[in-house]
Design a protein around this motif. Structure first.
Motif, PDB file in Angstrom:
ATOM      1  N   LYS A  34     -19.789  24.336  -1.387  1.00 45.71           N
ATOM      2  CA  LYS A  34     -20.829  24.247  -0.367  1.00 45.71           C
ATOM      3  C   LYS A  34     -21.764  23.062  -0.631  1.00 45.71           C
ATOM      4  O   LYS A  34     -22.169  22.355   0.308  1.00 45.71           O
ATOM      5  CB  LYS A  34     -21.624  25.545  -0.342  1.00 45.71           C
ATOM      6  CG  LYS A  34     -20.836  26.743   0.193  1.00 45.71           C
ATOM      7  CD  LYS A  34     -21.683  27.997   0.177  1.00 45.71           C
ATOM      8  CE  LYS A  34     -20.900  29.193   0.707  1.00 45.71           C
ATOM      9  NZ  LYS A  34     -21.720  30.440   0.682  1.00 45.71           N
ATOM     10  N   VAL A  35     -22.088  22.862  -1.908  1.00 44.31           N
ATOM     11  CA  VAL A  35     -22.966  21.728  -2.261  1.00 44.31           C
ATOM     12  C   VAL A  35     -22.291  20.409  -1.921  1.00 44.31           C
ATOM     13  O   VAL A  35     -22.917  19.490  -1.346  1.00 44.31           O
ATOM     14  CB  VAL A  35     -23.337  21.780  -3.752  1.00 44.31           C
ATOM     15  CG1 VAL A  35     -24.075  20.503  -4.165  1.00 44.31           C
ATOM     16  CG2 VAL A  35     -24.207  23.005  -4.035  1.00 44.31           C
ATOM     17  N   LEU A  36     -21.010  20.293  -2.274  1.00 46.65           N
ATOM     18  CA  LEU A  36     -20.289  19.049  -1.999  1.00 46.65           C
ATOM     19  C   LEU A  36     -20.138  18.802  -0.499  1.00 46.65           C
ATOM     20  O   LEU A  36     -20.198  17.650  -0.029  1.00 46.65           O
ATOM     21  CB  LEU A  36     -18.915  19.087  -2.664  1.00 46.65           C
ATOM     22  CG  LEU A  36     -18.916  19.041  -4.202  1.00 46.65           C
ATOM     23  CD1 LEU A  36     -17.507  19.199  -4.745  1.00 46.65           C
ATOM     24  CD2 LEU A  36     -19.521  17.722  -4.696  1.00 46.65           C
ATOM     25  N   VAL A  37     -19.961  19.879   0.277  1.00 45.58           N
ATOM     26  CA  VAL A  37     -19.855  19.730   1.731  1.00 45.58           C
ATOM     27  C   VAL A  37     -21.157  19.182   2.292  1.00 45.58           C
ATOM     28  O   VAL A  37     -21.170  18.289   3.174  1.00 45.58           O
ATOM     29  CB  VAL A  37     -19.490  21.080   2.380  1.00 45.58           C
ATOM     30  CG1 VAL A  37     -19.641  20.987   3.890  1.00 45.58           C
ATOM     31  CG2 VAL A  37     -18.067  21.471   2.018  1.00 45.58           C
ATOM     32  N   LEU A  63     -19.725   5.854   2.880  1.00 51.42           N
ATOM     33  CA  LEU A  63     -18.438   6.424   3.266  1.00 51.42           C
ATOM     34  C   LEU A  63     -17.536   6.640   2.049  1.00 51.42           C
ATOM     35  O   LEU A  63     -16.766   7.610   1.989  1.00 51.42           O
ATOM     36  CB  LEU A  63     -17.749   5.526   4.290  1.00 51.42           C
ATOM     37  CG  LEU A  63     -18.432   5.427   5.662  1.00 51.42           C
ATOM     38  CD1 LEU A  63     -17.693   4.449   6.568  1.00 51.42           C
ATOM     39  CD2 LEU A  63     -18.494   6.806   6.311  1.00 51.42           C
ATOM     40  N   LYS A  64     -17.604   5.713   1.058  1.00 43.49           N
ATOM     41  CA  LYS A  64     -16.824   5.887  -0.169  1.00 43.49           C
ATOM     42  C   LYS A  64     -17.251   7.160  -0.921  1.00 43.49           C
ATOM     43  O   LYS A  64     -16.433   7.930  -1.408  1.00 43.49           O
ATOM     44  CB  LYS A  64     -16.969   4.671  -1.070  1.00 43.49           C
ATOM     45  CG  LYS A  64     -16.241   3.434  -0.551  1.00 43.49           C
ATOM     46  CD  LYS A  64     -16.439   2.262  -1.512  1.00 43.49           C
ATOM     47  CE  LYS A  64     -15.681   1.022  -1.004  1.00 43.49           C
ATOM     48  NZ  LYS A  64     -15.842  -0.137  -1.926  1.00 43.49           N
ATOM     49  N   LYS A  65     -18.606   7.351  -0.983  1.00 44.28           N
ATOM     50  CA  LYS A  65     -19.101   8.568  -1.643  1.00 44.28           C
ATOM     51  C   LYS A  65     -18.630   9.819  -0.897  1.00 44.28           C
ATOM     52  O   LYS A  65     -18.277  10.842  -1.496  1.00 44.28           O
ATOM     53  CB  LYS A  65     -20.621   8.538  -1.704  1.00 44.28           C
ATOM     54  CG  LYS A  65     -21.192   7.516  -2.666  1.00 44.28           C
ATOM     55  CD  LYS A  65     -22.716   7.578  -2.663  1.00 44.28           C
ATOM     56  CE  LYS A  65     -23.305   6.550  -3.630  1.00 44.28           C
ATOM     57  NZ  LYS A  65     -24.788   6.603  -3.661  1.00 44.28           N
ATOM     58  N   LYS A  66     -18.630   9.700   0.422  1.00 49.42           N
ATOM     59  CA  LYS A  66     -18.169  10.835   1.218  1.00 49.42           C
ATOM     60  C   LYS A  66     -16.707  11.172   0.905  1.00 49.42           C
ATOM     61  O   LYS A  66     -16.333  12.342   0.786  1.00 49.42           O
ATOM     62  CB  LYS A  66     -18.328  10.522   2.700  1.00 49.42           C
ATOM     63  CG  LYS A  66     -18.166  11.710   3.620  1.00 49.42           C
ATOM     64  CD  LYS A  66     -16.911  11.752   4.460  1.00 49.42           C
ATOM     65  CE  LYS A  66     -16.499  10.508   5.141  1.00 49.42           C
ATOM     66  NZ  LYS A  66     -15.236  10.680   5.903  1.00 49.42           N
ATOM     67  N   LYS A  67     -15.872  10.121   0.716  1.00 52.38           N
ATOM     68  CA  LYS A  67     -14.474  10.328   0.372  1.00 52.38           C
ATOM     69  C   LYS A  67     -14.336  11.001  -1.001  1.00 52.38           C
ATOM     70  O   LYS A  67     -13.508  11.887  -1.183  1.00 52.38           O
ATOM     71  CB  LYS A  67     -13.739   8.980   0.365  1.00 52.38           C
ATOM     72  CG  LYS A  67     -13.527   8.358   1.728  1.00 52.38           C
ATOM     73  CD  LYS A  67     -12.496   9.168   2.538  1.00 52.38           C
ATOM     74  CE  LYS A  67     -12.199   8.460   3.866  1.00 52.38           C
ATOM     75  NZ  LYS A  67     -11.224   9.259   4.661  1.00 52.38           N
ATOM     76  N   LEU A  68     -15.152  10.553  -1.944  1.00 57.30           N
ATOM     77  CA  LEU A  68     -15.105  11.170  -3.277  1.00 57.30           C
ATOM     78  C   LEU A  68     -15.484  12.661  -3.207  1.00 57.30           C
ATOM     79  O   LEU A  68     -14.856  13.492  -3.851  1.00 57.30           O
ATOM     80  CB  LEU A  68     -16.048  10.424  -4.227  1.00 57.30           C
ATOM     81  CG  LEU A  68     -15.636   8.988  -4.581  1.00 57.30           C
ATOM     82  CD1 LEU A  68     -16.716   8.309  -5.437  1.00 57.30           C
ATOM     83  CD2 LEU A  68     -14.308   8.968  -5.343  1.00 57.30           C
ATOM     84  N   ILE A  73     -13.941  18.394  -3.026  1.00 52.77           N
ATOM     85  CA  ILE A  73     -13.873  19.641  -2.227  1.00 52.77           C
ATOM     86  C   ILE A  73     -12.436  20.140  -2.148  1.00 52.77           C
ATOM     87  O   ILE A  73     -12.158  21.351  -2.296  1.00 52.77           O
ATOM     88  CB  ILE A  73     -14.442  19.392  -0.818  1.00 52.77           C
ATOM     89  CG1 ILE A  73     -15.956  19.157  -0.888  1.00 52.77           C
ATOM     90  CG2 ILE A  73     -14.123  20.564   0.107  1.00 52.77           C
ATOM     91  CD1 ILE A  73     -16.558  18.688   0.412  1.00 52.77           C
ATOM     92  N   GLU A  74     -11.502  19.238  -1.939  1.00 53.15           N
ATOM     93  CA  GLU A  74     -10.094  19.616  -1.893  1.00 53.15           C
ATOM     94  C   GLU A  74      -9.630  20.177  -3.228  1.00 53.15           C
ATOM     95  O   GLU A  74      -8.887  21.168  -3.282  1.00 53.15           O
ATOM     96  CB  GLU A  74      -9.253  18.406  -1.495  1.00 53.15           C
ATOM     97  CG  GLU A  74      -7.773  18.732  -1.327  1.00 53.15           C
ATOM     98  CD  GLU A  74      -6.967  17.520  -0.889  1.00 53.15           C
ATOM     99  OE1 GLU A  74      -5.742  17.656  -0.729  1.00 53.15           O
ATOM    100  OE2 GLU A  74      -7.579  16.443  -0.718  1.00 53.15           O
ATOM    101  N   GLN A  75     -10.076  19.539  -4.322  1.00 56.29           N
ATOM    102  CA  GLN A  75      -9.704  20.009  -5.646  1.00 56.29           C
ATOM    103  C   GLN A  75     -10.261  21.415  -5.904  1.00 56.29           C
ATOM    104  O   GLN A  75      -9.579  22.285  -6.447  1.00 56.29           O
ATOM    105  CB  GLN A  75     -10.217  19.029  -6.698  1.00 56.29           C
ATOM    106  CG  GLN A  75      -9.718  19.331  -8.100  1.00 56.29           C
ATOM    107  CD  GLN A  75     -10.194  18.290  -9.091  1.00 56.29           C
ATOM    108  OE1 GLN A  75     -11.074  17.476  -8.801  1.00 56.29           O
ATOM    109  NE2 GLN A  75      -9.608  18.296 -10.280  1.00 56.29           N
ATOM    110  N   LEU A  76     -11.516  21.626  -5.482  1.00 58.52           N
ATOM    111  CA  LEU A  76     -12.119  22.947  -5.656  1.00 58.52           C
ATOM    112  C   LEU A  76     -11.370  24.003  -4.825  1.00 58.52           C
ATOM    113  O   LEU A  76     -11.224  25.158  -5.249  1.00 58.52           O
ATOM    114  CB  LEU A  76     -13.595  22.917  -5.248  1.00 58.52           C
ATOM    115  CG  LEU A  76     -14.522  22.128  -6.184  1.00 58.52           C
ATOM    116  CD1 LEU A  76     -15.930  22.099  -5.610  1.00 58.52           C
ATOM    117  CD2 LEU A  76     -14.532  22.722  -7.575  1.00 58.52           C
ATOM    118  N   GLY A  77     -10.902  23.597  -3.661  1.00 60.61           N
ATOM    119  CA  GLY A  77     -10.123  24.520  -2.836  1.00 60.61           C
ATOM    120  C   GLY A  77      -8.833  24.937  -3.522  1.00 60.61           C
ATOM    121  O   GLY A  77      -8.433  26.113  -3.474  1.00 60.61           O
ATOM    122  N   ASN A  78      -8.178  23.967  -4.194  1.00 58.43           N
ATOM    123  CA  ASN A  78      -6.953  24.300  -4.933  1.00 58.43           C
ATOM    124  C   ASN A  78      -7.254  25.243  -6.105  1.00 58.43           C
ATOM    125  O   ASN A  78      -6.481  26.169  -6.381  1.00 58.43           O
ATOM    126  CB  ASN A  78      -6.303  23.011  -5.445  1.00 58.43           C
ATOM    127  CG  ASN A  78      -5.766  22.156  -4.307  1.00 58.43           C
ATOM    128  OD1 ASN A  78      -5.371  22.685  -3.254  1.00 58.43           O
ATOM    129  ND2 ASN A  78      -5.749  20.837  -4.483  1.00 58.43           N
TER     130      ASN A  78
END
Length: 222
Positions: A34-37, A63-68, A73-78
């Motif tokens: 949630k924090v990263l989102v 935008l680069k920071k947003k990608k990171l 977020i994807e890693q946390l989802g996994n």
């Protein structure tokens, strides 16, 4: 006893502790997500402001920071998926362990019952029941046996007397005359009367009897 031998309390405690730890980790990952989102959304807003102000490099950095953040977020989802899978497997293992333990307890209880009650004990109990039943039957027969004057009666003699009574009654029924059915009424044609029977002539004996009866009645009246 079986709990001490097979260590069920320790296994159950370890399973519960592991599930609690996995739940805590899952909650922590959800909070970080949630924090990263929120951070990714904030970088998008910064990039919009920078682009509107003509600061292209700043917008690209945002935008680069947003990608990171999105990668994290994807890693946390996994990670969350792996933890969910681990929890499901652990809960299934816990259910299997409890089922096996229940079956083991049932088998031990059945073994204890069989040890406390063997075949010889069952046979002995059945023999005692049969003996008591036979004793009760003898007591009932003794109570039903006639005593006193009734005991002196000859059953064969009584049965013979009964048969004689039955045969006598049957003979009386056979000797009784059969009752004749009433004669059907004679239909007389209309306008015709049946002829009256002619009076029969009295015999001399009947006349003498009537005279004697009249004389007797006359004497009684005097």
């Amino acid at each position: 006893m079986f709990n001490r031998l097979f260590g069920k309390p320790r296994q159950e405690t370890d399973a519960l502790t592991t599930l609690d730890k996995l739940n805590e980790t899952l909650e922590m990952l959800e909070k970080k997500e949630k924090v990263l989102v929120k951070k990714a959304a904030a970088e998008v807003e910064k990039a919009k402001v920078a682009a509107q102000g003509g600061r292209k490099k700043v917008a690209i950095q945002c935008l680069k920071k947003k990608k990171l953040y999105e990668q994290q977020i994807e890693q946390l989802g996994n990670f969350q998926l792996r933890i969910h899978d681990q929890m499901i497997m652990l809960e299934g293992t816990k259910a299997t362990t409890e089922t096996v333990d229940a079956l083991r307890t049932g088998a031990a209880a059945m073994k204890a019952v069989q040890k406390a009650m063997n075949v010889d004990d069952v046979d002995k109990t059945m023999d005692e029941i049969n003996e008591q039943t036979e004793n009760m039957k003898q007591i009932q027969e003794a109570l039903s046996t006639p005593i006193g004057a009734v005991a002196d009666f000859d059953e064969d003699e009584l049965e013979a007397e009964l048969e004689e009574l039955e045969s006598t009654e049957l003979e009386e029924q056979l000797l009784q005359p059969a009752t004749s059915a009433p004669a059907a009424p004679v239909q007389v044609p209309a306008g015709r009367q049946p002829a009256r029977p002619a009076p029969q002539k009295r015999t001399e004996e009947e006349e003498e009897e009537e005279d004697e009866l009249a004389a007797l009645q006359k004497e009684m009246a005097l």
